[in-house]
Structures are given as C-alpha cells and as structure tokens.
Scaffold this motif. Structure first.
Motif, short mmCIF file in Angstrom:
data_model
loop_
_atom_site.label_atom_id
_atom_site.label_comp_id
_atom_site.label_asym_id
_atom_site.label_seq_id
_atom_site.Cartn_x
_atom_site.Cartn_y
_atom_site.Cartn_z
N ALA A 152 51.99 14.02 -19.51
CA ALA A 152 51.04 14.83 -19.53
C ALA A 152 49.93 14.67 -20.22
O ALA A 152 50.14 14.30 -21.40
N GLY A 153 48.72 14.77 -19.93
CA GLY A 153 47.59 14.37 -20.63
C GLY A 153 47.21 12.82 -20.67
O GLY A 153 46.29 12.60 -21.31
N ASN A 154 47.83 12.07 -20.18
CA ASN A 154 47.92 10.57 -20.29
C ASN A 154 47.27 10.27 -18.74
O ASN A 154 47.97 10.17 -17.99
N GLU A 155 46.13 9.72 -18.67
CA GLU A 155 45.31 9.21 -17.86
C GLU A 155 44.88 7.91 -18.06
O GLU A 155 44.59 7.55 -18.95
N LEU A 156 44.78 7.18 -16.80
CA LEU A 156 44.21 5.91 -16.53
C LEU A 156 42.77 6.36 -15.84
O LEU A 156 42.93 6.99 -14.66
N ARG A 157 41.53 5.59 -16.18
CA ARG A 157 40.49 6.05 -15.14
C ARG A 157 39.68 4.82 -14.90
O ARG A 157 39.76 3.73 -15.56
N PHE A 158 39.70 4.72 -13.57
CA PHE A 158 39.06 3.57 -12.77
C PHE A 158 37.68 3.86 -11.87
O PHE A 158 37.63 4.99 -11.50
N THR A 159 36.92 2.67 -11.95
CA THR A 159 35.69 2.91 -11.03
C THR A 159 36.43 2.55 -9.69
O THR A 159 37.67 2.13 -9.52
N GLU A 160 35.65 2.81 -8.64
CA GLU A 160 36.30 2.80 -7.17
C GLU A 160 36.50 1.30 -7.17
O GLU A 160 37.51 0.97 -6.61
N ALA A 161 35.47 0.19 -7.56
CA ALA A 161 35.60 -1.25 -7.38
C ALA A 161 36.82 -1.50 -8.25
O ALA A 161 37.58 -2.46 -7.80
N GLU A 162 37.24 -1.03 -9.41
CA GLU A 162 38.23 -1.44 -10.17
C GLU A 162 39.64 -1.08 -9.51
O GLU A 162 40.55 -1.85 -9.45
N LEU A 163 39.58 -0.04 -8.90
CA LEU A 163 40.97 0.67 -8.17
C LEU A 163 41.07 -0.15 -7.00
O LEU A 163 42.18 -0.72 -6.97
N ASP A 164 40.13 -0.26 -6.29
CA ASP A 164 40.14 -1.39 -5.17
C ASP A 164 40.73 -2.60 -5.52
O ASP A 164 41.79 -3.06 -4.54
N THR A 165 40.15 -3.11 -6.46
CA THR A 165 40.55 -4.67 -6.81
C THR A 165 42.12 -4.59 -7.23
O THR A 165 42.78 -5.43 -6.63
N PHE A 166 42.49 -3.55 -7.84
CA PHE A 166 44.04 -3.43 -8.40
C PHE A 166 44.88 -3.35 -7.05
O PHE A 166 45.84 -3.92 -6.92
N VAL A 167 44.67 -2.41 -5.85
CA VAL A 167 45.21 -2.19 -5.06
C VAL A 167 45.22 -3.39 -4.27
O VAL A 167 46.49 -3.81 -3.87
#
Length: 79
Positions: free
Chosen positions: A53-68
């Motif tokens: 709880a309370g621990n989040e990672l935040r990504f731009t759309e481009a960063e998340l797409d690259t990861f996926v």
C-alpha cells in the motif's frame, strides 16, 4: 504536462486489478493500473497487497508501452 508524475494525486484514480493467480485472498499476486488524473497519458502501477500500500510506480504512456512490448518480446508472447 508536469514533468514530475509523482506530484499528481491518485486518490481519485480508477485502478483496474490484474491478477497472476497464486494463493488467492489477501496475498493473491495482483497489480493495479490506472490513468493518473490530471496527467496527460500517464499511469500509476501498484501492488494490490496490503504490504504494498502506498508504493506506486508511475510511467508515461510511452514508457509503459515500451515496457509491455519489451516484456512480451522477451517472453515470446504475441500481442
């Protein structure tokens, strides 16, 4: 868009839970993903378990797409 994605609150974000299927109950292997309200094409990813709880990672759309795409390619998965 603000450059610091962590400056946006996620209290009103609509998180969707994605589960990987072990144990069930409070210790199910799940992550939650939501668009960050007020941020243009940015997302927050968090662990659904209480100890995360309370621990989040935040990504731009481009960063998340690259990861996926990279993860899928490494695993030999087809999108």
């Amino acid at each position: 868009m603000k450059s610091d994605l962590y400056s946006f609150p996620t209290d009103s974000a609509d998180f969707t839970k994605f589960c990987g299927g072990n144990l069930q109950g409070d210790h199910e292997a799940c992550v939650e993903l939501a668009a960050i309200p007020g941020a243009e094409t940015a997302f927050a990813l968090r662990d659904s378990k209480p100890e995360g709880a309370g621990n989040e990672l935040r990504f731009t759309e481009a960063e998340l797409d690259t990861f996926v795409l990279g993860y899928a390619a490494k695993r030999g998965l087809k999108l």
